[in-house]
Design an enzyme around this catalytic site. Structure first.
Site: not given
Ligand code: NAP
Length: 294
Positions: A14, A65, A86, A101, A129, A150
């Site tokens: 991070s 979270k 968060n 977020d 999330g 999704n």
């Molecule tokens: P999460 O809760 O683990 O959710 C992951 C998402 O990705 C789910 O919708 C999942 O689908 C999908 N996914 C994962 N592998 C996949 C695959 N092989 N094929 C299709 N879909 C797939 O993660 P999150 O917290 O929501 O974070 C999502 C992304 O946003 C991460 O990369 C995180 O680093 C980024 N993020 C960035 C910020 C920022 O400030 N820029 C803030 C928060 C998060 P399923 O539901 O089908 O498993």
């Protein structure tokens, strides 16, 4: 000296300490911001320790979270609706949970594309999330339409149910990203697509959806920072694009303001973030070169 932290599993990559540190320094606030790796079974013990040691607040990232939301004395309405905290403020012995977020993503979309949330039409790829917190916040802020694609359709339908409950004025719908007809229709209606899956960080991962469907007028924001193959493909199709650093900056800005009660020094925090990302990119390039020669 005030103490702040980021709790996650893992968190060692991070750049939040550099970003928040730059903010504290700019305002002359004596504070530390630590990274704390905590496995899910250890979360309760960690929260007890931070309370006992008088941490003034902390951020929370994957995978805590939702669990953090259940451990608060009070939770703000948007965070409660999205079941996602968060940012924690520890004040007067009480823990107050917030979700920044949605604020961060909204500020980044406004800054990058000039698109506002009230009356806006958004398409989210992903229903994890981050997508849930941001899409529910957008609906609460008056978005007109939110579509969610999704792989696991049940998770997208769950978000649609939450939106129907907390913001019935917002038209919300769910579909699978491999449903090309639904995808093309959603892209044609949306003003901004938010790539909110975790795909694109690692080489060889599939695209979150077929970029050939993207109309060149659709603004594309990828939550992943540093650029992904999907974002590059969107840019090649002529779409206005932005990566996740704007969201990262502005969610941190809002956390800073919740903790300090003062307007955040945004320019200083942006510089701290950019320098940390550049440093990380250089380190990764050196490591990759080392791997090649090993
Ligand atoms: P999460 O809760 O683990 O959710 C992951 C998402 O990705 C789910 O919708 C999942 O689908 C999908 N996914 C994962 N592998 C996949 C695959 N092989 N094929 C299709 N879909 C797939 O993660 P999150 O917290 O929501 O974070 C999502 C992304 O946003 C991460 O990369 C995180 O680093 C980024 N993020 C960035 C910020 C920022 O400030 N820029 C803030 C928060 C998060 P399923 O539901 O089908 O498993």
């Amino acid at each position: 000296m005030e103490r702040y932290a980021l709790l996650g599993w893992p968190v060692r990559h991070s750049v939040s300490p550099q970003m928040q540190g730059a903010g504290f320094r700019a305002l002359g606030i004596e504070a530390t911001y630590e990274l704390i790796e905590v496995a899910p079974p250890d979360l309760d013990a960690c929260v007890r320790r931070l309370r006992a040691e008088g941490y003034a607040g902390w951020n929370v990232t994957v995978p805590h979270k939702e669990a953090m939301a259940e451990r608060m004395d009070a939770v703000d309405p948007a965070a409660r609706a999205a079941r996602s905290v968060n940012t924690v403020l520890h004040r007067g012995g009480r823990l107050c949970g917030h979700s920044t977020d949605g604020y961060g993503l909204a500020a980044a979309i406004r800054e990058s594309f000039g698109i506002g949330i009230p009356g806006g039409r958004f398409l989210f790829l992903g229903a994890g999330g981050a997508a849930r917190a941001a899409s529910v916040a957008f609906a609460c802020q008056g978005a007109a339409e939110i579509q969610i694609a999704n792989r696991t359709i049940g998770k997208a339908e769950d978000v649609v149910r939450i939106i129907a409950e907390v913001a019935p004025h917002c038209r919300a719908a769910a579909f699978r990203p491999d449903d090309r007809a639904a995808l093309a229709a959603a892209m044609a209606r949306a003003q901004c697509l938010v790539q909110a899956t975790s795909l694109g960080l690692h080489p060889g991962e599939p695209m979150p959806c077929d970029p050939a469907c993207l109309p060149g007028t659709l603004a594309v924001m990828d939550m992943v920072y540093g650029g992904t193959p999907f974002l590059a493909a969107a840019a090649r199709r002529g779409c206005p694009t932005a990566d996740g650093r704007g969201m990262l900056l502005h969610q941190g800005v809002r956390s800073f303001e919740i903790w300090t009660g003062r307007p955040a020094p945004v320019a200083a925090m942006r510089r701290g973030l950019e320098e940390a990302l550049e440093e990380r990119r250089r380190r990764q390039a050196v490591e990759a070169a080392g791997d090649k020669h090993a």
